[in-house]
Scaffold this motif. Sequence first.
Motif, PDB file in Angstrom:
ATOM      1  N   THR A 195       0.825  -1.207   0.000  1.00 46.63           N
ATOM      2  CA  THR A 195       0.000   0.000   0.000  1.00 46.63           C
ATOM      3  C   THR A 195       0.859   1.256   0.000  1.00 46.63           C
ATOM      4  O   THR A 195       0.584   2.211  -0.744  1.00 46.63           O
ATOM      5  N   ILE A 196       1.900   1.270   0.833  1.00 49.35           N
ATOM      6  CA  ILE A 196       2.797   2.431   0.879  1.00 49.35           C
ATOM      7  C   ILE A 196       3.466   2.634  -0.477  1.00 49.35           C
ATOM      8  O   ILE A 196       3.556   3.758  -0.992  1.00 49.35           O
ATOM      9  N   LEU A 197       3.934   1.528  -1.084  1.00 50.07           N
ATOM     10  CA  LEU A 197       4.568   1.624  -2.405  1.00 50.07           C
ATOM     11  C   LEU A 197       3.599   2.174  -3.440  1.00 50.07           C
ATOM     12  O   LEU A 197       3.915   3.126  -4.169  1.00 50.07           O
ATOM     13  N   GLY A 198       2.402   1.580  -3.533  1.00 53.04           N
ATOM     14  CA  GLY A 198       1.435   2.021  -4.534  1.00 53.04           C
ATOM     15  C   GLY A 198       0.980   3.447  -4.329  1.00 53.04           C
ATOM     16  O   GLY A 198       0.881   4.229  -5.288  1.00 53.04           O
ATOM     17  N   ALA A 199       0.723   3.827  -3.070  1.00 54.89           N
ATOM     18  CA  ALA A 199       0.269   5.186  -2.784  1.00 54.89           C
ATOM     19  C   ALA A 199       1.354   6.209  -3.083  1.00 54.89           C
ATOM     20  O   ALA A 199       1.084   7.280  -3.651  1.00 54.89           O
ATOM     21  N   ALA A 200       2.601   5.889  -2.723  1.00 56.22           N
ATOM     22  CA  ALA A 200       3.704   6.815  -2.989  1.00 56.22           C
ATOM     23  C   ALA A 200       3.908   7.011  -4.488  1.00 56.22           C
ATOM     24  O   ALA A 200       4.074   8.145  -4.963  1.00 56.22           O
ATOM     25  N   LEU A 201       3.888   5.917  -5.243  1.00 52.59           N
ATOM     26  CA  LEU A 201       4.025   6.038  -6.696  1.00 52.59           C
ATOM     27  C   LEU A 201       2.855   6.805  -7.294  1.00 52.59           C
ATOM     28  O   LEU A 201       3.030   7.588  -8.239  1.00 52.59           O
ATOM     29  N   GLY A 202       1.657   6.586  -6.752  1.00 54.12           N
ATOM     30  CA  GLY A 202       0.491   7.305  -7.257  1.00 54.12           C
ATOM     31  C   GLY A 202       0.634   8.803  -7.093  1.00 54.12           C
ATOM     32  O   GLY A 202       0.309   9.576  -8.015  1.00 54.12           O
ATOM     33  N   ILE A 203       1.144   9.252  -5.954  1.00 55.35           N
ATOM     34  CA  ILE A 203       1.356  10.681  -5.724  1.00 55.35           C
ATOM     35  C   ILE A 203       2.405  11.225  -6.687  1.00 55.35           C
ATOM     36  O   ILE A 203       2.244  12.304  -7.283  1.00 55.35           O
ATOM     37  N   VAL A 204       3.503  10.498  -6.843  1.00 53.90           N
ATOM     38  CA  VAL A 204       4.572  10.948  -7.744  1.00 53.90           C
ATOM     39  C   VAL A 204       4.043  11.084  -9.166  1.00 53.90           C
ATOM     40  O   VAL A 204       4.275  12.101  -9.843  1.00 53.90           O
ATOM     41  N   PHE A 205       3.312  10.087  -9.635  1.00 60.13           N
ATOM     42  CA  PHE A 205       2.743  10.144 -10.991  1.00 60.13           C
ATOM     43  C   PHE A 205       1.751  11.294 -11.109  1.00 60.13           C
ATOM     44  O   PHE A 205       1.719  12.002 -12.127  1.00 60.13           O
ATOM     45  N   ALA A 206       0.915  11.478 -10.077  1.00 66.00           N
ATOM     46  CA  ALA A 206      -0.098  12.539 -10.136  1.00 66.00           C
ATOM     47  C   ALA A 206       0.539  13.911 -10.260  1.00 66.00           C
ATOM     48  O   ALA A 206       0.060  14.760 -11.027  1.00 66.00           O
ATOM     49  N   VAL A 207       1.632  14.144  -9.537  1.00 63.32           N
ATOM     50  CA  VAL A 207       2.288  15.461  -9.580  1.00 63.32           C
ATOM     51  C   VAL A 207       3.051  15.635 -10.882  1.00 63.32           C
ATOM     52  O   VAL A 207       2.939  16.661 -11.565  1.00 63.32           O
ATOM     53  N   ILE A 208       3.849  14.640 -11.266  1.00 63.74           N
ATOM     54  CA  ILE A 208       4.689  14.763 -12.464  1.00 63.74           C
ATOM     55  C   ILE A 208       3.835  14.955 -13.715  1.00 63.74           C
ATOM     56  O   ILE A 208       4.153  15.774 -14.583  1.00 63.74           O
TER      57      ILE A 208
END
Length: 376
Positions: free
Chosen positions: A345-358
């Motif tokens: 969950t931490i991995l998926g959520a962190a990647l989701g935030i990075v993708f959303a911002v970039i």
Amino acid sequence: MTDKNTPARKSRRHRGASHGTSARHLVSPAQWRESMAIGAPPSPRIFAIAGFQAALAVLLAIVATHFSPWPQLVGFASLGALAALFGRFATVERRMRIVVICALLLALGVLVPSLASWAGAPPWMMAFALALVAGAATVAVSWWGLGGPGAVIIVFAAGAAYHPVGSGAEVLARVLATLAGGVVAVLTCLVTDRWRAPELKALRLPPAHVAPWSHQWIAAGRITACAALAAWIAFMAGWQHPAWAAIGAVSVLQGGHLHITMNRALQRMAGTIVGSFIVWAMLAQQPSFWMVVAAIVVFQFLTEVVIGYNYALGQITVTPMALLMTYLASPAVAASMPVERVLDTILGAALGIVFAVIFSSVDDRVYLHEHHSKDR
């Protein structure tokens, strides 16, 4: 009076819309406070009815499959029954159409990775198949206006089918069991949906925002890429359930705005940690089959009751429900499930935030900047 669309005004607005400024907004104390706020659902009664319908459908699907000649398929039948979660605010007639479509989508979500596994797909291709389900489900939810809980449930079903398949008969059995659970969901809603009718007449919801199709396809592509990367990293780390990382990414990226995306990430991580501890304590007692079934039903109902107040509260209850469903299908992996669920969950959520911002647009970042400017 100065027009807000003059070049000078636009320039001032865009200065606060850089990627760096957006990232700072998303980690600000105001953002954390917002993620912890308790809201009010549009209709607690409808949420409770939807929770009862989903819990009843899951219970009936589990019981019927357990006493059938195919008790090993109980997990897939319960997944199909989750179609009852959709369309809670739709009219009674339209609800039936939505639940039928979702039952078919859940079966397709199981079919794609099962076929890939049967064909001998390598791990990277399995991750890609899961990501394709995530992207396609995102488009389908938008196309048919299926609403919450969105594509994440379809990805959850696909994740359950991620494990190896030995034959075409096993693929068929998985899909038919999922469809059977979907039939139970349809019949359950058909019989009980009249309970929603009085509340629906008095309910006034704002019209749903429908993004242009170009934006929806971009969002689907972003979700596909992020889900694939999350699943691949989880696999390379040696985790047994890489699909959970993809689910974390999809659930976060379903947010319509950057601040909602960040709220979901924080809420999902916090709720998953608490929920994983609960299920760890339960499994440590080596519960019987029927105790697990009772817990799944109770947690399913509670999830729908509380999730409208805060997404984190829903994650506290949905995490045990999801892990216990997985336990029914694969009891051998029970010991490692809670810890891995947190890491995924931490991995998926962190990647989701990075993708959303970039990959955010200027409009996304301007909206975030103006949203946080109101709190000053």
